[in-house]
Design an enzyme around this catalytic site. Structure first.
Site, PDB file in Angstrom:
ATOM      1  CE  LYS A   1      38.467  34.304  43.288  1.00  0.00           C
ATOM      2  NZ  LYS A   1      39.911  34.225  43.539  1.00  0.00           N
TER       3      LYS A   1
ATOM      4  CB  VAL B   1      42.497  41.478  47.206  1.00  0.00           C
ATOM      5  CG1 VAL B   1      43.388  40.308  46.872  1.00  0.00           C
ATOM      6  CG2 VAL B   1      41.482  41.738  46.105  1.00  0.00           C
TER       7      VAL B   1
HETATM    8  N1  GLN Z   1      38.751  40.554  42.034  1.00  0.00           N
HETATM    9  C1  GLN Z   1      39.957  39.999  42.517  1.00  0.00           C
HETATM   10  C2  GLN Z   1      40.795  39.386  41.387  1.00  0.00           C
HETATM   11  O1  GLN Z   1      40.333  38.615  40.623  1.00  0.00           O
HETATM   12  C3  GLN Z   1      39.706  38.988  43.569  1.00  0.00           C
HETATM   13  C4  GLN Z   1      40.979  38.396  44.078  1.00  0.00           C
HETATM   14  C5  GLN Z   1      40.994  38.161  45.540  1.00  0.00           C
HETATM   15  O2  GLN Z   1      40.198  38.690  46.291  1.00  0.00           O
HETATM   16  N2  GLN Z   1      41.952  37.409  45.997  1.00  0.00           N
HETATM   17  O3  GLN Z   1      41.934  39.699  41.262  1.00  0.00           O
END
Ligand code: GLN
Length: 619
Positions: free
Chosen positions: A78, A270
């Site tokens: 992000k 995550v």
């Molecule tokens: N791809 C994951 C989502 O949008 C990323 C979220 C994360 O890493 N916190 O749920």
């Protein structure tokens, strides 16, 4: 770039490696946390995998554990995509679309800044989807190519996508889809929503290792320059924006406590990854899949916490820094340029040289060190007409130093004091020039600057050198100042006049030293060839009225010249072969003695000046 080729790990043993390994051993058996299961493919990961990596801006990599194991980047993507969106549209546009306020809510929460009709920040899913939606390009393929290329610039190698994770999230990411539809409904998002979502899921599925993350973090620490490839991966303005949102929102609803405890801008995903950055010093990449309730890697947090506490890495730990950047200071009366001066000029400069102040600076220049310099300058400048600031031993010069130095320049301009900078790096000169400094304010070295200041003092007093055209007579020479016309007439026949073209050698190193020279016209420079260097180092420059080569008269052991003397211009010298002195000894011993006494006095004066110079340079 080669997919298989990971970054070189150059350090096999080191105190830092020992420390990282120790931390790795301490936490590898911790069994807390659960892997993310809402993306089914992520649930399959081996929970024992654990890698730690630290990369410095110089590209030194320290790593322990499975730091070369690939996993999906997830939310760590992000801040980087946010940087790309900023580069695509500029701050104003992006700020109107995505805010920078922490939510205090979970990463996937469905909350919006309703006052401004935008998601709160680019680190939570709502903001990240809106950010990805802004990435420019013709269609899905081209837009994703731009995103991937940007990541490759940060990682310094080719990257690929975990198609299984991508498909898994695409087919189950209903919550993110819901967020995107709400944004579409509110007008926060435009265009092809499914394309934006696919791009977002795909950016989250890019495969990286802990090493990649450390290199990416180190690129942020290094003002956007990748420490491995040395390429600028992102502009410095975007680095600042990226680190700011990481610091305030990077760890979701743990961001405040994270900043409080660990004090480094960071981002988690995550997939089990975490990056943390200490600007200018290093980047950390950690991989350990089990997550806490907020979706942050359990071991990742512990490692960062321990590293930060052990080494006091917290951004707000204030480390006392040296406040002085002046290594020594002297006046033009204590140290003079290497240009020889006539007796009357020397006498004048011994007094007036006080008007030239030299500050040799050292270390890094930033607000605190330059602030102290301004005070020192103010205390010493009562008599000053010229200030020379030497930057040969200066390290980094930051933007606050550039601003402050430019203020100093303006101030001296208004006081009619000439400010000269010597020996500063070109990149500093360029920054200063962008702040209104002109070419003539930069001089190559202290010697040349001193010479320039001396010349301008001398010419103000009408004490300048003979013009190049004029030729001095024998009686005009400094050594004959105390000689009568009759004495000169006696001595004159012993001299022979020689002339030299520009660049012609008057004396060559190694040549037999059997004569003395009186410079009647032009200029000549004594220089040494430096080993392994084409350049010559100037020792001194002779002007009309000055004698040279006379030292050999007193040095019975050395009969060879020790340096080259080369004509700078057309030169005329009166040359006395030492053999001819025998004639003087036989016929006019009193003139011979007077001549020797004059040489003695000149030598004593030279030694006195050298002693003064050594003393002021050793303070
Ligand atoms: N791809 C994951 C989502 O949008 C990323 C979220 C994360 O890493 N916190 O749920």
């Amino acid at each position: 770039m080669n997919d298989q080729q990971l970054h070189p790990v150059t350090q096999e043993t080191s105190p830092i490696l020992t420390c990282i390994t120790e931390i790795y051993e301490r936490y590898r058996h911790i069994n807390e946390g659960n892997v993310a299961t809402y993306i089914p493919e992520l649930a399959k990961v081996n929970t024992e995998l654990f890698g730690i990596c630290i990369t410095t801006p110089e590209g030194q990599i320290y790593q322990a554990g499975e730091s070369e194991h690939s996993f999906t980047i997830q939310s760590i993507s992000k801040p980087f995509v946010y940087g790309l969106a900023l580069a695509d549209h500029g701050v104003d546009k992006i700020m109107s679309k995505v805010g920078v306020e922490p939510t205090g809510e979970a990463f996937n929460s469905i909350v919006f800044d309703e006052v401004h009709n935008r998601p709160y920040n680019p680190m939570v899913n709502a903001g990240a989807i809106a950010t990805t939606a802004l990435i420019k390009g013709q269609g899905y393929e081209q837009r994703f190519k731009r995103i991937l290329t940007m990541f490759e610039g940060f990682a310094g190698r080719s990257l690929s996508v975990d198609e299984a994770v991508f498909e898994s999230e695409k087919s189950t990411g209903h919550r993110n889809r819901a967020i995107a539809y709400l944004e579409l409904n509110a007008g926060m998002l435009e265009g092809n929503l499914e394309e934006h979502l696919d791009l977002y899921f795909r950016q989250c599925s890019i495969l990286v290792t802990a090493q990649d993350l450390a290199v990416m973090a180190a690129t942020l620490a290094n003002n956007g320059i990748n420490p491995i490839t040395k390429q600028q991966a992102v502009n410095p303005e975007e680095v600042r924006a990226i680190l700011s949102v990481m610091a305030s929102c990077g760890m979701y609803d743990f961001s405040g406590e994270w900043l409080y405890r660990i004090g480094l801008p960071a981002k988690s995903g995550v997939g089990g990854g975490i990056i943390a950055v200490l600007p200018a010093q290093f980047g950390i990449g950690i991989f350990s899949p089990p997550l806490d309730a907020r979706g942050n890697s359990v071991r990742g947090i512990k490692v960062c916490e321990e590293l930060s506490q052990r080494f006091k890495f917290h951004l707000f730990d204030s480390h006392p820094v040296s406040q002085t950047c002046v290594s020594r200071t002297y006046t033009g009366a204590m140290v003079s340029s290497k240009r020889q001066r006539r007796a009357f000029q020397r006498e004048f400069l011994d007094k007036e040289g006080e008007k030239i102040l030299v500050y040799e600076l050292k270390g890094d220049l930033y607000f605190a060190t330059v602030e102290k310099l301004t005070r020192q300058l103010q205390n010493n400048q009562k008599t000053a007409k010229f200030i020379i600031l030497d930057g040969r031993r200066v390290g980094n010069v930051n933007s606050s130093a550039i601003t402050l130095l430019s203020e100093i320049k303006e101030w001296y301009l208004s006081q009619e004091i000439t400010l000269i900078l010597t020996g500063f790096e070109e990149k500093t000169q360029l920054c200063l020039q962008a702040n209104g400094w002109t070419d003539e304010m930069f001089v190559e070295n202290i010697d040349t600057a001193l010479e320039w200041c001396e010349n301008s003092l001398l010419s103000q007093a009408d004490y300048q050198d003979q013009t190049i055209k004029d030729q001095l007579s024998l009686g005009d020479m400094d050594i004959f100042k105390a000689f009568s016309e009759e004495e000169i007439t006696v001595i004159a026949p012993l001299f022979t006049e020689f002339s030299y073209q520009p660049n012609e050698f008057i004396i060559r190193e190694g040549e037999q030293a059997d004569r003395l020279f009186l410079l009647a016209k032009g200029r000549a420079t004594v220089s040494l060839k430096l080993p392994q260097n084409e350049q010559r180092k100037r020792l001194t420059t002779y002007i009309p009225g000055i004698a040279f080569g006379e030292l050999a008269l007193f040095d019975i052991n050395v009969s060879q010249r020790t340096a080259d003397i080369i004509a700078d211009t057309e030169v005329i010298c009166y040359v006395l072969k030492f053999d001819n002195l025998q004639i003087l000894i036989n016929k006019n011993p009193e003139i011979y003695i007077k001549l020797m006494q004059t040489f003695g006095t000149t030598l004593v004066n030279t030694i006195k000046r050298a002693t003064l110079e050594i003393r002021s340079l050793s303070v």
